[in-house]
Write a protein that holds these residues in place. Sequence first.
Motif: not given
Lengths: 114, 108
Positions: B45-49, A87-105
């Motif tokens: 790649e992130f675009l929008f939230t 498969s293709m394996y992807l790692c991501a990270s994000s801040f924890a605050s507010r919950g709906a934080e953007t994940q960066y891959f």
Amino acid sequence: DVKVTQSSRYLVKRTGEKVFLECVQDMDHENMFWYRQDPGLGLRLIYFSYDVKMKEKGDIPEGYSVSREKKERFSLILESASTNQTSMYLCASSFASRGAETQYFGPGTRLLVL
Amino acid sequence: EDQVTQSPEALRLQEGESSSLNCSYTVSGLRGLFWYRQDPGKGPEFLFTLYSAGEEKEKERLKATLTKKESFLHITAPKPEDSATYLCAVYNFNKFYFGSGTKLNVKP
């Protein structure tokens, strides 16, 4: 700029081998994630971690384990690789605050198990 | 069942031909909706939230909108370099739900 790096872009392993995939992020993110991506199935969460030494199972944890000894590094371990883990394996990270934080891959690791 | 559905699965456009990609969701308690672009063999790649119904975000030829049940990614006068798979994800109280993506091909 957020940077998430993965140790390998391509890996070829044999059935039964122990496989280590490493992910490093440089943004001091609390959360880190491992996904696999397969055609027609989208991204599926394997494990995530919200702090050092903490881990939570995702939707498909069977056959995998993880390790987070440092905040910036999250490792995915295939204890005994099988062909259905190709498969293709992807790692991501994000801040924890507010919950709906953007994940960066990260760029992804394409794993082939023979 | 909580899920995210993207349509169409694939879209072929001529350069300059504007169109929209759809992301509909049945996830309750939406806290955020995310759009990503993914090129072949690479990570998303992130675009929008977008956080609430009525919100809009723009970036170059792309504009994302959000209602209570769906989001649209509008592509205005696309160029061949806009060819990619576009992924939508929804976050509720404690989980991300990803769609399967729309594969966009823009022909010169």
